[in-house]
Write a protein that holds these residues in place. Structure first.
Motif, PDB file in Angstrom:
ATOM      1  N   SER A   2      -5.148   1.347  -1.063  1.00 12.57           N
ATOM      2  CA  SER A   2      -5.417   2.077  -0.105  1.00 12.57           C
ATOM      3  C   SER A   2      -6.656   2.198   0.437  1.00 12.57           C
ATOM      4  O   SER A   2      -6.940   2.550   1.496  1.00 12.57           O
ATOM      5  CB  SER A   2      -5.168   3.920  -0.884  1.00 12.57           C
ATOM      6  N   TYR A  43       1.274  -1.170   0.345  1.00 12.42           N
ATOM      7  CA  TYR A  43      -0.173   0.182  -0.058  1.00 12.42           C
ATOM      8  C   TYR A  43       0.701   1.321  -0.354  1.00 12.42           C
ATOM      9  O   TYR A  43       0.611   2.305  -1.009  1.00 12.42           O
ATOM     10  CB  TYR A  43      -0.709   0.122   1.718  1.00 12.42           C
ATOM     11  N   GLU A  68      -9.860   6.777  -2.763  1.00 12.02           N
ATOM     12  CA  GLU A  68      -8.572   6.869  -3.813  1.00 12.02           C
ATOM     13  C   GLU A  68      -8.832   5.965  -4.840  1.00 12.02           C
ATOM     14  O   GLU A  68      -9.061   4.839  -4.464  1.00 12.02           O
ATOM     15  CB  GLU A  68      -7.376   6.572  -3.016  1.00 12.02           C
TER      16      GLU A  68
END
Length: 463
Positions: free
Chosen positions: A297, A227, A346
């Motif tokens: 995310s 991530y 996101e």
């Protein structure tokens, strides 16, 4: 309860010195045997995360919680302090919480030699034995471990005097629990300063010949390596943690509902009916699962909490403007969450420019799923009959409940609809009735049994 104030009284009281990890282990075992809650306020981890955490604490391991943003890692870490003794003795005035039986800093050893059994004792509550640092690029070794204090030098002490050291956050949490949040964001050269803390259990400050054995439980949090590209946990430091535990988002709708109810800010001043909380919970899960959203995310639990609070605030605003006696959240208030929460998600690069459209679509899906689950098998013919003769009903964020009920008129079986939506006998206000009917109208529209025109926030339902 009398608390001893000098070392002699402490010995006479029969107090036994235990390390932090021993405290946590023994108190955790006592709660396990008694069937008492170990980590209050933690939702959805009972069968997954908590057993791993309990094993790590029983083993006396420092540990890393690994998971995407908004999975409750920091909340979980803070609950570990509840496993410490409620009160613990320290040498009075000690910056690093030395135990009176075994002082380790230069000041406390000097006082112990001078005062003997009259060494003054103070008491710290377990809530004061927790330290936390959010790892940022500007964090220094001095922040975490310590540095020379120029004020003490100016007072006349020599540069080699160990009492001129200003201790950092880690030693100041000696005999407690210390958390480093987002550990990979800490510069690698700063991570090195934690190596001795985890293995040798001591610290080194600049060129001082100083060995300060620490009694500390260190817990770090981090996002998965796939991530974050901001940094990583250096291999030697990672090796020194005894356990790495993966966290996750709520696995069930029930857990998501519990989390929203538990964490939403009280006092906003509006009722959020149960069926709308379920819509928000389903909406959050659909956003997490959407291929248009960057899965790496994650979608924080704060997304659903903020959605609930925003919808409640919309109802409060309507009540203030229109003079409604009681603010109750309705379907029309859910539309307000889309622009507010767009920045919390996101999206994939290919979806640029379609963010609002995607969220609005997922909100409609969540509403439809909730309608099918709660009212899908119910006969809503009496409500549909209202539109058979060409009747139209307007609703919107600024249409008060009483006016909406007047526009719809009496509906046979409304009490059963409200009951199916989880509204009890104490929730028979016009606001709750309007919330139930508007949800039914929206559901019938989504099931293609009614039409709806939506212009500038005003929805018109018709056949």
């Amino acid at each position: 309860m009398h608390q001893p104030r000098i070392l002699r009284e402490l010995r006479e009281s029969g107090h036994a010195h235990r390390s932090v990890k021993t405290e946590v282990r023994e108190n955790l075992l006592a709660r396990l045997r008694a069937g008492e809650p170990r980590f209050p306020g933690i939702v959805g981890f009972d069968e997954t995360v908590l057993p791993h955490l309990e094993r790590a604490l029983l083993a006396g391991h420092d540990l890393v919680l690994l998971g995407e943003r908004g999975q409750g890692k920091t909340r979980l870490i803070r609950t570990v302090t509840g496993l410490l003794d409620e009160w613990t003795p320290v040498v009075e005035g000690c910056e690093i919480n030395d135990h009176p039986y075994a002082p380790v800093c230069a000041r406390c050893r000097r006082l112990a030699d001078e005062l003997g059994e009259s060494l003054p004792v103070a008491w710290k509550h377990r809530d004061e034995r927790y330290g936390e640092k959010l790892a940022t690029p500007d964090t220094s070794v001095g922040d975490l471990i310590g540095d020379v204090d120029p004020i003490k030098i100016a007072e006349g002490r020599t540069l080699g005097d160990p009492e001129t050291v200003h201790y950092g956050l880690v030693p100041r949490t000696n005999r407690g629990v210390f958390s480093v949040n987002e550990l990979p964001d800490l510069a690698e050269r700063i991570q090195v300063s934690l190596l001795n803390v985890l293995e040798e259990r001591d610290i080194q400050v600049r060129g001082y010949n100083l060995r300060l054995p620490l009694d500390i439980l260190l817990i770090a949090s981090a996002n998965p390596e796939d991530y974050t590209n901001r940094g990583r946990i250096i291999t030697p430091l990672k090796d020194r943690f005894g356990a790495e535990i993966r966290t996750h988002y709520p696995l069930t709708i029930e857990d998501e509902l519990t989390l929203i109810r538990q964490e939403s800010t009280p006092g906003i001043g509006a009722d959020v009916p149960e069926h709308l909380v379920e819509v928000i919970a389903r909406f959050t899960r659909l956003v997490r699962e959407s291929t248009a959203v960057d899965a790496r995310s994650g979608v924080s639990a704060r997304f659903s909490i903020a959605a609930s609070e925003t919808a409640a605030a919309s109802a409060v605003r309507r009540a203030a403007i229109t003079g409604e006696e009681r603010a109750v959240t309705r379907v029309c208030d859910l539309a307000t969450v889309v622009p507010s929460l767009r920045g919390k998600v996101e999206f994939e690069v290919s979806e640029e420019g379609r963010e609002t459209e995607i969220l609005a679509h997922l909100l409609r899906r969540a509403t439809a799923e909730t309608f099918r689950g709660r009212l899908g098998g119910m006969d809503l013919t009496p409500l549909l009959d209202k539109f058979a003769a060409g009747t139209q009903v307007e609703s919107g964020e600024l249409v008060p409940a009483g006016e909406l009920l007047r526009r719809i008129g009496p509906v046979e079986g409304l009490a059963r609809v409200m009951s199916k939506l989880g509204m009890g006998t104490g929730e028979e206000s016009p606001g709750h009735a309007a919330a139930a009917l508007e949800f039914a109208l929206e559901g019938l529209y989504l099931m293609r049994r009614l039409s709806k025109d939506d212009v500038d926030g005003v929805a018109t339902y018709r056949t």
